[in-house]
Design an enzyme around this catalytic site. Structure first.
Site, PDB file in Angstrom:
ATOM      1  N   CYS A 156      -0.378   4.313   2.156  1.00 16.57           N
ATOM      2  CA  CYS A 156      -0.564   4.238   3.607  1.00 16.57           C
ATOM      3  C   CYS A 156      -0.230   2.843   4.085  1.00 16.57           C
ATOM      4  CB  CYS A 156      -1.995   4.642   3.952  1.00 16.57           C
ATOM      5  SG  CYS A 156      -2.297   4.646   5.710  1.00 16.57           S
ATOM      6  N   SER A 157      -1.240   2.070   4.499  1.00 19.48           N
ATOM      7  CA  SER A 157      -0.960   0.738   5.040  1.00 19.48           C
ATOM      8  C   SER A 157      -2.174  -0.181   4.911  1.00 19.48           C
ATOM      9  CB  SER A 157      -0.563   0.860   6.515  1.00 19.48           C
ATOM     10  OG  SER A 157      -1.569   1.575   7.212  1.00 19.48           O
ATOM     11  N   CYS A 158      -2.981   0.025   3.863  1.00 14.79           N
ATOM     12  CA  CYS A 158      -4.152  -0.828   3.655  1.00 14.79           C
ATOM     13  C   CYS A 158      -3.698  -2.285   3.541  1.00 14.79           C
ATOM     14  CB  CYS A 158      -4.899  -0.407   2.394  1.00 14.79           C
ATOM     15  SG  CYS A 158      -5.639   1.227   2.572  1.00 14.79           S
ATOM     16  N   CYS A 196       0.892  -1.161   0.000  1.00 15.14           N
ATOM     17  CA  CYS A 196       0.000   0.000   0.000  1.00 15.14           C
ATOM     18  C   CYS A 196       0.928   1.207   0.000  1.00 15.14           C
ATOM     19  CB  CYS A 196      -0.903   0.013   1.223  1.00 15.14           C
ATOM     20  SG  CYS A 196      -1.947   1.493   1.289  1.00 15.14           S
TER      21      CYS A 196
END
Lengths: 117, 232
Positions: free
Chosen positions: B140-142, B137
């Site tokens: 971000c950090s999906c 991701c």
């Protein structure tokens, strides 16, 4: 330490949009998620899509992408997600910045009293 | 891992009494969230730790949420473990019909395992002799938390987010994974509304293994695509 992001100097690229930029080696170290960090996620989830639906993932992202490059790069991951949750909850009118700061001081005082710090 | 830590008897110079006193003073600070780190116990909480406690108190006092709802969300969080993803992969390896459903509609098939992706689409990618799929991701950090738990540090790191989309073979090497030149590496960038789960290649030598045995060799990293399972 990797190089400082150059995103601010590239037109049209946000400071969060780092795909393709230069960076150092990936650090494989795994750290335990701290209890307060898990609490932060749990509060976010209970207010978000899986709970009260007052906030959502997009609002959180928008807050992170609008908090400014300096803050974004300075904060640790869970600090950043907590900061963005705070921003969205204040925007939704659930409490004010002043109320929050006051309560934080109050809790700090309570903790220092019981721990004798 | 957390549970094991929490079950350990405190052995750092503090009696239970100190913790009880803390609990009394911070009545909203629930047991579960009040497991102060032994090393940090003597230092004041950080600004963001205080902020989380303050947000909880204010939301509860104003009636925007209840402690029960937060506790429930906390328990759900603990229930998200990579072992669930591993069970799903092991079933896909042994049940062609299930694999077909999984690749067609991840949300529908994973519901068999009680997975609720919270509105996000779950897309499943299959590694083959020709293709190695890798998930990131960049923004971000999906991450498919309901099947893999919370993303590890490296997945959230700026180095991984920035580099894996341009030099995936080099990044995978840092994980000890060598991808032969003739294998295509395909990197998938996640979104808030779209998460990925990789079905790694079933290793040779596991032909007569049970689903349970197979699930044991399916690691979190292999379901992100940065490593490949090996027959033990």
């Amino acid at each position: 330490m990797g190089p400082k992001f150059t995103s601010a100097s590239e037109p049209g690229r946000g400071y969060h949009d780092i795909g393709g930029l230069d960076y150092g080696e990936v650090d494989p170290t795994i750290t335990e998620v701290a209890p307060w960090e898990k609490l932060s996620i749990a509060i976010g989830n209970s207010m978000g899509g899986q709970g009260r639906k007052v906030i959502n993932t997009d609002m959180g992202r928008r807050a992170r992408e609008g908090m400014g490059e300096e803050m974004y790069n300075e904060l640790a991951y869970f600090e950043r997600t907590t900061e963005s949750m705070k921003i969205t909850l204040i925007e939704q009118g659930l409490f004010t910045e002043e109320e929050l700061e006051e309560r934080m001081q109050d809790i700090a005082k309570r903790i220092s009293e019981v721990r004798g710090l | 891992m957390t549970n094991e830590t929490e079950k350990q008897e405190p052995d750092h110079g503090h009696s239970h009494g100190d913790l009880d006193a803390d609990a009394h003073a911070l009545e909203h600070i629930h047991d579960h969230d009040r497991q102060f780190q032994p090393d940090l116990e003597d230092t004041p909480p950080t600004r963001y730790e205080l902020m989380v406690y303050a947000i909880r108190e204010l939301l509860i006092e104003k009636g925007h949420v209840t402690q029960e709802e937060i506790t429930k969300a906390r328990n759900t969080l603990e229930s998200w473990q990579p072992s669930r993803g591993a069970e799903i992969v092991a079933r896909a390896w042994t049940d062609p019909d299930f694999k077909k459903r999984l690749l067609t509609d991840g949300n529908e098939a994973m519901a068999d395992f009680g997975v609720d992706a919270g509105g996000a689409k779950l897309t499943v990618l299959e590694n083959t002799d020709e293709v190695q799929n890798v998930v990131v991701c960049t923004l971000c950090s999906c991450y498919p938390r309901a099947v893999l738990g919370l993303p590890p540090d490296w997945y959230r790191s700026k180095a991984y987010r920035a580099r894996v989309v341009v030099e995936p073979r080099k990044v995978l090497k840092e994980f000890g994974t060598e991808i032969p030149d003739e294998v295509t590496v395909r990197v998938h960038d996640s979104l808030a509304d779209l998460r990925y789960l990789v079905i790694p290649k079933r290793p040779a030598g596991t032909e007569d293994w049970s689903q349970e045995q197979l699930a044991e060799i399916v690691t979190r990293d292999s379901m992100v695509g940065v490593t490949n399972p090996k027959a033990l």
